[in-house]
Write an enzyme that holds these catalytic residues in place. Structure first.
Site, PDB file in Angstrom:
ATOM      1  CB  SER A  67     -18.579 -26.375  -0.431  1.00 17.94           C
ATOM      2  OG  SER A  67     -19.143 -27.660  -0.294  1.00 17.94           O
TER       3      SER A  67
ATOM      4  CB  SER B 292     -19.834 -31.038  -1.326  1.00 18.82           C
ATOM      5  OG  SER B 292     -20.051 -31.602  -0.065  1.00 18.82           O
TER       6      SER B 292
ATOM      7  CG  HIS C 228     -38.001 -30.296   7.261  1.00 18.62           C
ATOM      8  ND1 HIS C 228     -39.208 -30.839   7.651  1.00 18.62           N
ATOM      9  CD2 HIS C 228     -37.412 -29.847   8.394  1.00 18.62           C
ATOM     10  CE1 HIS C 228     -39.334 -30.743   8.966  1.00 18.62           C
ATOM     11  NE2 HIS C 228     -38.255 -30.116   9.434  1.00 18.62           N
TER      12      HIS C 228
END
Length: 346
Positions: free
Chosen positions: A56, A58, A112
């Site tokens: 990743s 990030s 969500h």
């Protein structure tokens, strides 16, 4: 908690922070919501771990903020609360990695509810399943927290095995700053179906189609693209800001009497009974799962339709005109100086 609304609304005074004491929280993903949740909780004194792929992009950013980073499976193994904040389209794959590490009494949490509501993820019976959903992009959740302000949020409980799912969810909501502004109680079904409907009919689909149709009508009638852009795109923000601050009444009180009369007498001719019928059809597609099935199938075949229509949107004339005009605005340089939002694909 207040009785002034049709649903329960919780604030900081309603939250018992002890439900997250001595608890490790795993945040899966470090995109728009992930970075905000992780950093806000870290500053609230919560033991936070960030779950990211080995490759990743990030990882470095999270580590530079002093966050402990591991793979999704590694952080899920040591956490009692696992918050799944990767994009909807990859949640099922990530869930397969962490499912073996869900222990009795753990909390599986979302921002969500799409994958739970449409059965793409079927959690085991021995865990709580909750949702804490800030009603704002992640960079604003973070900014508001840093400014000692709050971001309204939603809380839903899908599965309460421990009998403490609501309390733990509220403690999480307070830790990321939502309880400062208010946390509204909802259900996974209500959040998912109203969210998808709002995005498709008003916020993303309806507004952009209305803007393009208005722009095209003026240009086709011989007016300059620049004038059409200002009237149908640029000034939209001014009107939305007024509605955001004080509702429709604030907006009508702020525009000219001519604009108010024209809007009140002509608006229903644009959004007429046919438009309402189309909205009802779209809502039925959301409720039945037809839209979710279509989106899942689109991803399974490599997103050909999505890629085509996304490119067509970028190629619309209004985008080229807008790019030229925005370069003339005084605030253009300020926009370039703003920090980029965290990526949404981790």
């Amino acid at each position: 908690m207040t009785d002034e609304f049709t649903t329960q609304v919780y604030y900081e005074d309603d939250v018992d922070e002890s439900y997250l004491e001595d608890t490790t929280v795993a945040v899966l993903g470090y995109g728009s919501q992930g970075h905000a949740h992780a950093l806000n909780m870290q500053e609230s004194g919560i033991d936070v771990r960030v779950g990211l792929r080995e490759d990743s992009s990030s990882r470095a950013a999270a580590e530079e903020e002093g966050l402990e980073v591991g793979t999704p499976a590694e952080v899920a193994q040591v956490a009692e609360v696992i918050s799944v904040l990767v994009p909807d389209t990859v949640q099922s794959a990530v869930y397969e990695e962490i499912e073996p590490h869900l222990e009795d009494g753990d909390t599986l949490q979302f921002a969500h509810g799409l994958n739970i509501h449409y059965n793409q993820i079927q959690p085991p019976e021995h865990v709580d399943v909750t949702m804490v959903a800030p009603k704002s992009p992640g960079h604003l959740v973070r900014r508001n927290y840093e400014n000692d302000q709050g971001t309204p949020g939603l809380l839903a409980v899908y599965q309460d095995t421990t009998g403490e799912a609501t309390e733990r969810g509220l403690a999480y909501a307070k830790a990321i700053g939502c309880a400062r502004a208010g946390v509204l109680e909802t259900t996974f079904q209500e959040e998912v179906e109203t969210d998808l409907f709002g995005e498709q009919v008003v916020l993303c689909g309806g507004v952009t189609s209305l803007v393009k149709a208005g722009y095209e009508t003026l240009v086709d009638a011989g007016y300059s693209p620049e004038a059409a852009y200002f009237e149908c795109m640029n000034e939209l923000k001014l009107i939305v800001d007024l509605m955001y601050e004080g509702g429709l009444s604030e907006m009508w009180d702020s525009v000219s009497d001519t604009a108010e009369y024209g809007g009140l007498t002509r608006g229903d001719r644009v959004i007429d009974d046919n438009a309402r019928e189309n909205m009802e059809e779209i809502l039925e597609e959301v409720q039945s799962g037809e839209f979710a099935g279509e989106w899942i199938a689109e991803n399974q075949v490599g997103r050909p339709k999505y890629t085509q229509i996304r490119q067509a949107e970028k190629d619309h004339e209004i985008e080229e005109v807008g790019e030229r005009l925005r370069g003339l605005f005084a605030w253009a340089d300020e926009q370039e100086e703003k920090p980029a939002e965290a990526p949404a694909d981790d």
